[in-house]
Every structure is written in structure tokens, then in C-alpha cells.
Scaffold this active site. Sequence first.
Site: not given
Ligand code: NAD
Ligand code: TDX
Length: 335
Positions: A11, A85, A124-126, A151, A155, A180, A190, A193, A274
Site C-alpha cells: 500500500f 503490517s 510506525t507510531d505504534e 506487530y 517494529k 495511520n 484494514k 477500506p 481487539r
Molecule cells: P502492506 O502490508 O500493505 O505492504 C507490505 C509489503 O511488504 C507487501 O507488498 C508485502 O508483499 C511486502 N512484504 C511482506 N513480507 C515481505 C518479505 N519477507 N520480504 C519482502 N517483502 C515483503 O503494508 P503498508 O501498510 O504499506 O506498510 C508499509 C510499511 O509502513 C510497513 O513497514 C509498516 O510498518 C509501515 N507503516 C504503515 C502504516 C499504515 O498505516 N499502514 C503507518 C506507519 C508505518
Molecule cells: O474492522 C475494524 N474495525 C475497527 O474498529 C478494523 C479492521 C479496525 N478497527 C479499529 C482498530 C483501530 O483502532 O480501527 C483502528 C484502525 O485499525 P487498523 O486499520 O487495523 O490500523 P491500526 O491497528 O491502527 O494500525 C495501522 O496504523 C499503524 C496500520 O495497520 C499499521 O501498519 C501502522 O503501523
Amino acid sequence: MHLLVTGGAGFIGSNFVHHVLEHTDARVTVLDAMTYAASPAALAGLSQERVRVVQGDVADADLVSGLVAQLTGPDDAVVHYAAESHNDNSLRDPSPFIRTNIIGTYTLLEAVRQHGVRLHHISTDEVYGDLELDDPDKFTEHTAYRPSSPYSASKASADHLVRAWVRSFDVRATLSNCSNNYGPWQHVEKFIPRQITNVLSGGRVKLYGAGANVRDWIHADDHSSAVLCILERGEQGQTYLIGADGERSNLEVVRLILSLMGHDADDFDHVTDRAGHDLRYAIDATRIREELGWRPGFRDFEEGLQRTIDWYADHRAWWEPAKQSVEQSYARQGQ
Ligand code: NAD
Ligand code: TDX
């Protein structure tokens, strides 16, 4: 400039690849294991002269060393997004999180150490745990680590490894911890979506617990611009927190999605909470704003959310294949 972007088919990584192609003349090699979370479609149609995609594991030392050895220019760098993630998945089975997020980062660190290449590590902020709803202080670069889930602990481990390699081995690295993200190409597991596609597919919106939990939302485009800014102007060894002052409770977000999609704002289900659910995240992004001059482009969460809803409505063929199995898996947990 030649960048090796791990997780570049995910993503946020794929968003960054597009951002780099639009805003620089860099070449990009994507290393991605193409797990369930990858979206090769997000990279379709990009210039083959500028983007090369390698399918492989970031924990594969020979593969990673060979790719890092190709980064020979002074501005070349690795940008490390690859990770497992999703918090809920880490509660069901932590093992891939330990392998990819910790061993994978270690593998990359050894390669950049061996070849003298710069690394930018995406975190991540987590890692900072959670805040009380009325805590006046947000997370800063000085907040102590207190991760809650498998998770976020994985990280946090990776961040510690990066800092240790900087201090002990003079590895050139920067780190960023972002809040996030939302936007196109985010997996339907997530929160945002999931709810949008529940409405689009005639299902019910699912809120964990009472929905008082607060997340600090930033558009993925703004995360990408911040990372490029750090690559161009960041100080070696430094950590930058990335956020756009987007705090909203989950209840507010659910009600907003339903309203924007023309439904009654109260037409949702409360489901099983959760385990260990972090209450609130909030980022103080003063350092990146003041020292590097970065500013987010998205100022209006409602507008960004509407654009995201429109994107999911237009990309059913992309998300529909994953939707049913994700919902079945949630249903087994009462979620
Ligand atoms: P994502 O799950 O959408 O994508 C992760 C990607 O990494 C995928 O394409 C997957 O195929 C690849 N991957 C997984 N394992 C692998 C491996 N062993 N070798 C090579 N590739 C591998 O995740 P995202 O939401 O795009 O997050 C990307 C980065 O940003 C992560 O490091 C996550 O911790 C960080 N991050 C995410 C958020 C968020 O809100 N989604 C916020 C802060 C930080
Ligand atoms: O169906 C749901 N209903 C709901 O209430 C889902 C899937 C989640 N939630 C809640 C849990 C969290 O409080 O919504 C909030 C957001 O959930 P997620 O999208 O799973 O995100 P979060 O756990 O906050 O983590 C995300 O932000 C930090 C990313 O997935 C991580 O990769 C990133 O590091």
C-alpha cells in the site's frame, strides 16, 4: 539516484514508488515477496526503464546483498517498507512478523553495512504504545518505546536494531515513524477500506468495541512526500515523526464514511474489541516541519476520505477477490 524500495508493491511502498517517479529522476528497484498484501497492479504501467521489480524475501541474505551491492552512487539508498503490517494478523500468528520485521531488517542492515549504502527505515507510531484520550502530550522523537502488540513490538525491535547499527557500525541511516495512513490500494483487512468495501458490497460496517479509540490519519501521498524529504534533507542517524494532525475517533470515522456514502450514520455494528487495543495515537511532527520544512498536502480529512471512497468504488475488480476470505476470517473472531 538509484533506490532499492523493499515492500514496494504494498500500500504505502507503491505510493512512494509513484511519488519518486513523479518528483525525481531516480531509478527504482522494488524488492517484494508478493505476499497476500502486495498489489502488483499498483505498479502496472510504470516505465520499465526506471522501475525494476524483483520478487524475493527481505530475509534472504544472498539476494539482499546482491541487490544492495548494485547501489553504487553517492545518493543511492535503500528505503525499507517491507513488513507484515496488520495488528489483527499478528494476534492470530506472530511468527511471520518476527521473521519479516525483525530478521528482515537485520538482513538488510548487514547488507548496507557490508556495502556502505544508506538506509531509510520506515516505522510506525505504534512503537510508542498508546496515549490517554486527554493526554496533552503527543508522541515525539523522545517518547519512550512501549509497544503493545506482536506487530508493534516487532517494529520496535527493528527500530532498535537500526539505531544499534548506526551507533556500533556507523551505518548511515535515518528512521521515520508515521501515523495511520489511508488512501488508494490499502488492503481490505484494514479499518477504512474494510468499512468502505463493506458498504459497497452490501455488508455491515464493523466497529471494534465502543469506537472511542483515536487514530491520527494521514494520506499516503503525504507519507511519501515526507519520506522523500527525509531522503533529500534528513540528517544521518536522526529519527523523524510523520503526522498531519488528523486525530479522529473510530466512531467519528465510521459515521463519516456512512454519511459520505449516503447511509444513516448510525447504521453500523459494534463487534468484539481487539485484544490489547491501543487507545490513542497522536504525532507531534514539529521536527520534520521545522527542520526539514515538510508540510502535508491534504488539509481536509473529509475530502481525502471522499476521494478514497470514490477510488474503491472504481476499483472493485482489485479488492473483490480478497474481500470474502478477509470477512470470513474476521467472522471467526466475532469481528
Ligand atoms: P502492506 O502490508 O500493505 O505492504 C507490505 C509489503 O511488504 C507487501 O507488498 C508485502 O508483499 C511486502 N512484504 C511482506 N513480507 C515481505 C518479505 N519477507 N520480504 C519482502 N517483502 C515483503 O503494508 P503498508 O501498510 O504499506 O506498510 C508499509 C510499511 O509502513 C510497513 O513497514 C509498516 O510498518 C509501515 N507503516 C504503515 C502504516 C499504515 O498505516 N499502514 C503507518 C506507519 C508505518
Ligand atoms: O474492522 C475494524 N474495525 C475497527 O474498529 C478494523 C479492521 C479496525 N478497527 C479499529 C482498530 C483501530 O483502532 O480501527 C483502528 C484502525 O485499525 P487498523 O486499520 O487495523 O490500523 P491500526 O491497528 O491502527 O494500525 C495501522 O496504523 C499503524 C496500520 O495497520 C499499521 O501498519 C501502522 O503501523
